[in-house]
Design an enzyme around this catalytic site. Sequence first.
Site, PDB file in Angstrom:
ATOM      1  N   HIS A 123       1.615   4.253  -3.019  1.00 16.30           N
ATOM      2  CA  HIS A 123       1.393   5.700  -2.907  1.00 16.30           C
ATOM      3  C   HIS A 123       2.375   6.488  -3.774  1.00 16.30           C
ATOM      4  O   HIS A 123       2.088   7.603  -4.175  1.00 16.30           O
ATOM      5  CB  HIS A 123       1.513   6.159  -1.458  1.00 16.30           C
ATOM      6  CG  HIS A 123       0.231   6.041  -0.695  1.00 16.30           C
ATOM      7  ND1 HIS A 123      -0.978   6.463  -1.208  1.00 16.30           N
ATOM      8  CD2 HIS A 123      -0.029   5.553   0.541  1.00 16.30           C
ATOM      9  CE1 HIS A 123      -1.921   6.229  -0.315  1.00 16.30           C
ATOM     10  NE2 HIS A 123      -1.380   5.676   0.752  1.00 16.30           N
ATOM     11  N   ASP A 145      -4.702   0.594  -1.779  1.00 16.40           N
ATOM     12  CA  ASP A 145      -5.210  -0.681  -1.240  1.00 16.40           C
ATOM     13  C   ASP A 145      -5.245  -1.760  -2.333  1.00 16.40           C
ATOM     14  O   ASP A 145      -4.795  -2.894  -2.113  1.00 16.40           O
ATOM     15  CB  ASP A 145      -6.625  -0.502  -0.660  1.00 16.40           C
ATOM     16  CG  ASP A 145      -6.615   0.206   0.695  1.00 16.40           C
ATOM     17  OD1 ASP A 145      -5.538   0.291   1.325  1.00 16.40           O
ATOM     18  OD2 ASP A 145      -7.691   0.671   1.126  1.00 16.40           O
ATOM     19  N   GLU A 171      -6.003   6.480  -1.507  1.00 21.58           N
ATOM     20  CA  GLU A 171      -5.923   5.348  -0.579  1.00 21.58           C
ATOM     21  C   GLU A 171      -6.484   4.082  -1.220  1.00 21.58           C
ATOM     22  O   GLU A 171      -5.987   2.978  -0.982  1.00 21.58           O
ATOM     23  CB  GLU A 171      -6.677   5.669   0.715  1.00 21.58           C
ATOM     24  CG  GLU A 171      -6.079   6.828   1.503  1.00 21.58           C
ATOM     25  CD  GLU A 171      -4.620   6.607   1.853  1.00 21.58           C
ATOM     26  OE1 GLU A 171      -4.217   5.456   2.099  1.00 21.58           O
ATOM     27  OE2 GLU A 171      -3.860   7.595   1.854  1.00 21.58           O
ATOM     28  N   HIS A 227       0.843  -1.201   0.000  1.00 19.28           N
ATOM     29  CA  HIS A 227       0.000   0.000   0.000  1.00 19.28           C
ATOM     30  C   HIS A 227       0.878   1.251   0.000  1.00 19.28           C
ATOM     31  O   HIS A 227       0.692   2.145  -0.825  1.00 19.28           O
ATOM     32  CB  HIS A 227      -0.910  -0.058   1.238  1.00 19.28           C
ATOM     33  CG  HIS A 227      -1.678   1.192   1.529  1.00 19.28           C
ATOM     34  ND1 HIS A 227      -3.034   1.291   1.321  1.00 19.28           N
ATOM     35  CD2 HIS A 227      -1.289   2.392   2.028  1.00 19.28           C
ATOM     36  CE1 HIS A 227      -3.440   2.505   1.666  1.00 19.28           C
ATOM     37  NE2 HIS A 227      -2.401   3.196   2.114  1.00 19.28           N
ATOM     38  N   GLU A 228       1.842   1.300   0.913  1.00 17.40           N
ATOM     39  CA  GLU A 228       2.697   2.497   0.984  1.00 17.40           C
ATOM     40  C   GLU A 228       3.492   2.677  -0.295  1.00 17.40           C
ATOM     41  O   GLU A 228       3.617   3.784  -0.805  1.00 17.40           O
ATOM     42  CB  GLU A 228       3.639   2.429   2.193  1.00 17.40           C
ATOM     43  CG  GLU A 228       2.947   2.460   3.551  1.00 17.40           C
ATOM     44  CD  GLU A 228       1.969   3.604   3.717  1.00 17.40           C
ATOM     45  OE1 GLU A 228       2.146   4.659   3.076  1.00 17.40           O
ATOM     46  OE2 GLU A 228       0.998   3.440   4.472  1.00 17.40           O
TER      47      GLU A 228
HETATM   48 ZN   LIG Z   1      -2.243   5.233   2.474  1.00 15.87          ZN
END
Ligand SMILES: [Zn+2]
Length: 706
Positions: A548, A609, A605, A544-545
Amino acid sequence: MKSAFSLSLLLLAAACGSSTQSPQTPPQPPPPTGPVAATPVDDPVVMAPSKPVTTKSLAAIGLDPDALDRTADPCDDFYQFACGNWIAKTEIPADKPLAMRSFVSISDRNLEYEKGLLEQAAAKPGDDPVLQKLGAFYGACMDEAAIAKAGLSAVKPLLAKVSSIRDPKSLSAAVGMLHANGVGALFGIGSTQDSADATRVIAGIDQGGLGLGERDYYLKDDEQTKKVRDAYHDYVVALLQDAGRSPAEAAKQGALVMELETELAKISKDKVARRDPKGMYNKIDRDGVVKAMPHFDWDGFLKTIGIPTVKDMTVGSPEFMAGLDTLITSTPMDVWRDYLTVAVLRANSQVLTKQIEDQAFALHATITGQKEQMPRWKRCAALTDRSLGDLLGQAFVRDKFAGNSKQAAEDEVQAIVAAMKTNLGALAWMDPATKQKALEKLSVMAYQIGFPKKWKDYAFKLDKKTYGANAIAARKFEAARDLAKIGKPVDKDDWEMTAPTVNAYYDPQLNGMVFPAGILQPPFYSVDASIPVNLGGMGMVVGHELTHGFDDQGAQYDQNGNLKDWWQPETAHQFKQRTQCVIDAYSQFEVAGGTKLNGANTVGENIADIGGVKLALSAYRQLRASAPDTVVADGFTEDQQFFLGFGQAWCAKMRPEFEKAAVMTDVHSPAKWRVDGALSATPDFAKAFRCKAGSKMRPANACVVW
Ligand SMILES: [Zn+2]
């Protein structure tokens, strides 16, 4: 512009009403009944044929068999299948706005640990300077008799300064003194990396000054918002009385303070506009700032906060500055005095009298539905973390992050980076030139795990008898530390979170990820859990990070953290279409008793995900590729275990008020949609659970970005 991982930690941690996240009933994606989409196939789940099967229990691999709702159809609502029984049997503790298997439970365990350490440090600090400071801060926080006796004395100088406001110049002077003491008012100012030159730190000015944090609280008229606004109004009136006004005066002044804050809300950018990095970067510099807000005494203000010579400045919204200038001249000075009096007491609500703390909690309870305040020791441990986080962090990592934890997390990050590399290589919609740049960005993406390379020293005096003064000294130290970065080279090792924090983030300006020790705990990560389960938990956090770096915001920064287009036009267009697909899909999800999720606000986000699950899945398969066997746990295949590991890390139960507040303020989707939204965009999920074409978890229009 950082992208933190979890839900509204402010709402979770604070007993006061700052801003900042939540699940619900089966919604939209009207599952088409016809034939389906390209990717998922209805082929049966097969075990790797050549490997012998080892059978285990779910508990043995790190899953909770009692959390499952086996009556639910995983292809209809996987979140319910993974968590349904946990949700049914879990009661939200009275001192919490929600219960959650990961964030909330881990935070509680971390606080229990901190309690033991801090009590010991307060009672017998010994010669260790770290324990002496921690003990003094925590001990003073626990000394309720001394706090009651001190009353408002810690903020008297600030209140006196506010009382002296007669004109825009003295207003500016008071705002300067408040900012220097860590009290937010009118706007925010701090250090920020220059988006046009990633090597430089400049000053950044942003909108601010709202006691409720989020502008929508002042402008929307649904029932819950009105309730929150009324509660805030009562809170403002109560604070004015605490400051010595008569009930009649406080009522009159409180109404005017509400009017002023509503005007501030009207000139503030909304949260979707705030997601546009280009729109938020307006490098108008000191002259431009003075021109936008001529009635504010910038020279005096900047001197007071310790940066008298600063020239390079960016503002989030020049329109906000212009609107604020109008308000400075059109609002009577006595209203500014009342507004800032409230700001001083509100910012210090957790460090003054019990009465003020209770008033803040009444507002917090209205916003979140929380029934009781956390016990004093928990609040004091949390405040110690907020004020002296790197001191607490040193002890935390020594006791809770020893052994193999760091290495294991590093192995996971490397497996995820490798998965992203393979994934990028195979991406059909991206042209070769853009792909090359994306691979370069990935190859220099930094990551830091567990704790920062250097600890902050907190060089200020603490006294175990004066809690209020200690807390203000800590905020003052942090404000000065932040502003002192302006004009210096960017420090890539400066963390935004403390080591015990249960969270993680990616910073697009540093092109770097941070995973504090606090989050590397079960159910996200355990040395006893299996690879599929750990990768479904912590691996998904890492993926997830990383994603980003390539979400709707991250993709606008190049590998060095400059806000710069590096995309070929056609690929940029393809990316935009895919982003829009995610916005549209999540905008159909129903939340908080019937409203729809804000797909535009949560898109970054949601992309992270969906991408995070894909990368973690691929990484776990890679890590298990050479295993001699395949494990079947209580009938579940390894792919299914991975998805259960992901789902069960997100089991949550929220008070309805908290859910509404979260939808209003959080950039993350509610837990249910973080799971069902991401997995319904994951063809391998449908395959693993043999979902039929058109079932809710296998919609025709799955949005795959990365
Ligand atoms: Zn996030």
